[in-house]
Design an enzyme around this catalytic site. Structure first.
Site, short mmCIF file in Angstrom:
data_model
loop_
_atom_site.label_atom_id
_atom_site.label_comp_id
_atom_site.label_asym_id
_atom_site.label_seq_id
_atom_site.Cartn_x
_atom_site.Cartn_y
_atom_site.Cartn_z
N ASP A 173 -3.12 3.55 4.39
CA ASP A 173 -2.82 4.74 5.19
C ASP A 173 -2.81 4.34 6.67
O ASP A 173 -2.13 3.40 7.03
CB ASP A 173 -3.83 5.85 4.85
CG ASP A 173 -3.51 7.17 5.52
OD1 ASP A 173 -2.60 7.88 5.06
OD2 ASP A 173 -4.19 7.51 6.53
N TYR A 182 -2.53 10.08 15.27
CA TYR A 182 -1.20 10.68 15.18
C TYR A 182 -0.69 11.06 16.57
O TYR A 182 0.51 10.96 16.85
CB TYR A 182 -1.25 11.93 14.31
CG TYR A 182 -1.62 11.68 12.87
CD1 TYR A 182 -0.64 11.37 11.92
CD2 TYR A 182 -2.94 11.76 12.45
CE1 TYR A 182 -0.98 11.15 10.59
CE2 TYR A 182 -3.29 11.53 11.12
CZ TYR A 182 -2.30 11.23 10.20
OH TYR A 182 -2.64 11.00 8.89
N HIS A 235 -1.36 8.85 -3.38
CA HIS A 235 -1.56 8.21 -2.08
C HIS A 235 -2.86 7.42 -1.95
O HIS A 235 -2.88 6.32 -1.41
CB HIS A 235 -1.48 9.26 -0.97
CG HIS A 235 -1.61 8.70 0.41
ND1 HIS A 235 -0.69 7.83 0.96
CD2 HIS A 235 -2.58 8.85 1.35
CE1 HIS A 235 -1.06 7.50 2.19
NE2 HIS A 235 -2.21 8.09 2.44
#
Length: 318
Positions: free
Chosen positions: A102, A232, A297
């Protein structure tokens, strides 16, 4: 788990929490993602340490017991990779095997781009290498392709995502992320809210226990999510700072693993990039590509035995 030793190490101007199992063998450095902690690598640490490897899993900047500067400007790839190089120096390690997932995978790509001399080989999971677009910033591209409701776009405004997530019990937020098996594009309208329905019930998969959820929830209840969200929010900053690395290839041996139900693998354009030559062009030393069927994921926690074996089978060659 009692074999895991926890320490605080001063790195790059912050205090970093590091989980480690000592060993006389080669060192393996694990980088976690969002919303995770060092804890997501517990299975891999125990497995590889039993084979003699020295296993090291920090809480990355902004997470867990590691310091969390408030500004997103302090979460560039240069800051995070700087933390990790400083950590290797503090531990007296010249080179490590690197394992990422990730956001940890994104940082691992940057680590190999910026300091390939410190990496013996890389096993990366879920997030494929993304070459820098020389003409358009990442958030602008995402808004154009996926709309303003795309989760990464929704994470951009400081405080907004935190406020929405705070409306829901933290344990439920953790469950919604980790237990999700929807491979579709993750878009969340504001009227729905990033935390979703606070009264929803989620049945945990067999690989995730209430104790696991509580470990994460206890930590995020204490720290909040801002540290993780700041990664992010620094995406465009990374784009600005890495202009000089446009077109530079990843020049370390790589094994890449992704589940076929992973939302990142199913993002438009990613499968073509992986399977039609783009990935190999930018990562020329890609030696192994593994697509795990029926896996979502959070691959290293969902399929720990298989992932353990994949990691070992690759790094034992070096």
């Amino acid at each position: 788990m009692e074999a895991i030793r926890h320490t605080k190490i001063r790195v790059n101007g912050i205090n970093m929490h590091v989980a480690e199992i000592a060993g006389d063998g080669l060192p393996v450095l694990f980088l976690h993602g969002f919303p995770e902690l060092w804890y997501s690598w517990r299975h891999q640490m125990l497995y590889l340490s039993a084979l003699g490897y020295r296993t090291i899993a920090p809480d990355l900047r902004g997470y867990g017991e590691t310091d969390a500067p408030p500004s997103a400007a302090d979460y560039s790839a240069f800051h995070i990779v700087g933390d990790l190089v400083s950590l290797l120096d503090a531990l007296g390690l010249d080179q490590v095997f690197l394992v990422g997932h990730d956001w940890g995978a994104i940082i691992a790509w940057y680590f190999c781009l910026l300091r390939p001399d410190r990496i013996k080989a890389l096993v990366n999971m879920s997030v494929v290498f993304s070459p820098r677009n020389p003409v358009r910033k990442p958030i602008e591209s995402m808004r154009a392709m996926f709309g303003n409701d795309y989760y990464i776009c929704r994470f951009q405004q400081p405080g907004e995502a935190e406020e929405e997530l705070a409306r829901v019990d933290t344990a439920l937020v953790i469950k919604k992320f980790l237990a999700s098996r929807n491979p579709g594009l993750l878009c969340v309208p504001k009227e729905v809210g990033l935390g979703g329905n606070p009264n929803s019930k989620i049945t945990l998969p067999s690989w995730l226990s209430e104790d696991d959820v509580n470990y994460y929830a206890t930590s995020f209840n204490r720290t909040g999510f801002t540290g993780g969200l700041n990664y992010y929010r620094a995406l465009d900053l990374n784009w600005e700072l890495t202009a000089a690395w446009t077109g530079v290839q990843i020049k370390v041996p790589v094994k890449f693993i992704v589940g076929d139900l992973d939302l990142t693998y199913n993002t438009p354009g990613v499968k073509d990039f992986i399977h039609k030559g783009g990935f190999n062009k930018h990562v020329p030393f890609l030696q192994e590509l593994v697509i795990m069927e029926g896996v979502a994921h959070y691959i290293n926690q969902e399929k720990p035995q298989e992932v353990n074996q994949h990691i070992y089978d690759f790094i034992k060659k070096f």
